[in-house]
Design an enzyme around this catalytic site. Structure first.
Site, PDB file in Angstrom:
ATOM      1  N   GLU A   1      -2.318   2.559  -7.731  1.00  0.00           N
ATOM      2  CA  GLU A   1      -3.317   1.625  -7.212  1.00  0.00           C
ATOM      3  C   GLU A   1      -3.056   0.186  -7.659  1.00  0.00           C
ATOM      4  O   GLU A   1      -3.270  -0.759  -6.890  1.00  0.00           O
ATOM      5  CB  GLU A   1      -4.723   2.061  -7.639  1.00  0.00           C
ATOM      6  CG  GLU A   1      -5.262   3.269  -6.914  1.00  0.00           C
ATOM      7  CD  GLU A   1      -4.835   4.591  -7.532  1.00  0.00           C
ATOM      8  OE1 GLU A   1      -5.392   5.633  -7.165  1.00  0.00           O
ATOM      9  OE2 GLU A   1      -3.919   4.586  -8.399  1.00  0.00           O
TER      10      GLU A   1
ATOM     11  N   ASP B   1     -10.245   4.480  -8.484  1.00  0.00           N
ATOM     12  CA  ASP B   1     -11.683   4.721  -8.568  1.00  0.00           C
ATOM     13  C   ASP B   1     -12.127   6.108  -8.112  1.00  0.00           C
ATOM     14  O   ASP B   1     -13.324   6.387  -8.011  1.00  0.00           O
ATOM     15  CB  ASP B   1     -12.451   3.663  -7.752  1.00  0.00           C
ATOM     16  CG  ASP B   1     -12.070   3.642  -6.275  1.00  0.00           C
ATOM     17  OD1 ASP B   1     -11.282   4.508  -5.846  1.00  0.00           O
ATOM     18  OD2 ASP B   1     -12.552   2.746  -5.553  1.00  0.00           O
TER      19      ASP B   1
ATOM     20  N   GLY C   1      -3.947   8.768  -5.425  1.00  0.00           N
ATOM     21  CA  GLY C   1      -4.910   9.833  -5.208  1.00  0.00           C
ATOM     22  C   GLY C   1      -4.397  11.202  -5.609  1.00  0.00           C
ATOM     23  O   GLY C   1      -5.185  12.101  -5.932  1.00  0.00           O
TER      24      GLY C   1
ATOM     25  N   ILE D   1      -3.884   8.183  -1.241  1.00  0.00           N
ATOM     26  CA  ILE D   1      -4.807   7.858  -0.166  1.00  0.00           C
ATOM     27  C   ILE D   1      -4.104   7.057   0.930  1.00  0.00           C
ATOM     28  O   ILE D   1      -3.377   6.102   0.649  1.00  0.00           O
ATOM     29  CB  ILE D   1      -6.002   7.046  -0.706  1.00  0.00           C
ATOM     30  CG1 ILE D   1      -6.800   7.882  -1.720  1.00  0.00           C
ATOM     31  CG2 ILE D   1      -6.912   6.593   0.423  1.00  0.00           C
ATOM     32  CD1 ILE D   1      -7.936   7.124  -2.383  1.00  0.00           C
TER      33      ILE D   1
END
Length: 277
Positions: free
Chosen positions: A144, A152, A121, A65
């Site tokens: 992350e 998440d 991601g 991401i």
């Protein structure tokens, strides 16, 4: 159609979806999250292909991401003291989750071909696919934790279907890289290849084999496997019995046997097109 994050082609009943921002390490910007489910659903809903291959470009499969997206492109309050921050954040995360759930929910198999690094991601993406293949230099990392987050968008619910819990915890808590050979040994990758050319040749051959089989039967397999993973054995047995009671087509079975006997490809009906309300 033209997309900002992907190139899409369809040939031999195979939809090939290629991440196309190598200069940005295929980071997942705002457009990514709307384009990917749109592409997957278009191919599936309109029966444009019988299998999808997701691959990438450049030295990195995906950097994950693009965090600047949250500051610049995500709607809603940015101040955590705003009383609406929590509700807005929740809705945005659910939207991102749904982008990868579209892969799992589509009726046809989706194969991921991974070269180089697969960060954050990217792990969410590949764990939503039916099968995963990698180059020798490829790796995954639940990145992350390195940037102070808890993954998440889908990693934890899905990666636990492929790897032992203790190993998942190690990867999550440390953020270390799991390279292709370890990923294959642990069951996350189906196969590992010397380089991207060899991998894509093999993955496309597997996709061709899938595309030659009766689409409704392949759809039934995908649905039964996913259902069985998420339910008890008793419920899964009942589910597949009801599925075949409704969906088994004797003419397709006869065509499959005749095609095998005549050493030719079968002539099967495509999945029906579907509309979304």
């Amino acid at each position: 159609m033209t997309y900002k994050c992907f190139n899409v082609s369809i040939a031999d009943n195979i939809g090939h979806v290629v991440m196309s921002r190598p200069e940005k390490r295929n980071a997942m910007i705002a457009d990514f999250w709307t384009e990917l489910p749109e592409i997957i659903r278009d191919i599936d809903d309109n029966s444009k292909a019988r299998v999808i291959v997701i691959s990438s470009t450049g030295p990195v499969f995906s950097a994950g991401i693009d965090l600047s997206m949250f500051a610049n492109d995500v709607a809603g309050p940015k101040d955590k003291n705003d009383p609406l921050f929590g509700a807005s954040f929740y809705e945005n995360v659910k939207r991102l989750q749904d982008s990868f759930t579209a892969i799992e929910a589509c009726r046809i198999p989706v194969l991921a071909a991974i070269q180089g690094g697969c960060y954050g991601g990217g792990v969410d993406l590949i764990t939503a696919c039916d099968m995963r293949y990698g180059t020798e230099d490829s790796f995954i990392t639940i990145y992350e934790i390195i940037v102070g987050m808890t993954a998440d968008v889908g990693t934890f619910p899905r990666i636990l279907n492929h790897l032992p819990e203790g190993l998942v915890r190690e990867l999550a808590y440390t953020g270390r890289k799991m390279y292709a050979n370890e990923a294959k040994a642990q069951g996350l990758f189906n196969a590992v290849y010397k380089d991207q050319d060899a991998m894509m040749e093999a993955v496309m051959e597997t996709a061709k084999q899938i595309a030659k089989n009766p689409p409704l039967a392949v759809y039934g397999c995908k649905r039964a496997i996913t259902y069985g993973r998420d339910h008890s054995t008793k419920d899964a047995l009942d589910n597949i019995a009801i599925w075949n009671m409704s969906m088994l087509i004797p003419s397709e079975m006869m065509e499959a046997m005749q095609a095998k006997g005549e050493k030719r490809d079968g002539n099967y009906a495509d999945l029906p097109k579907r509309t979304r309300n």
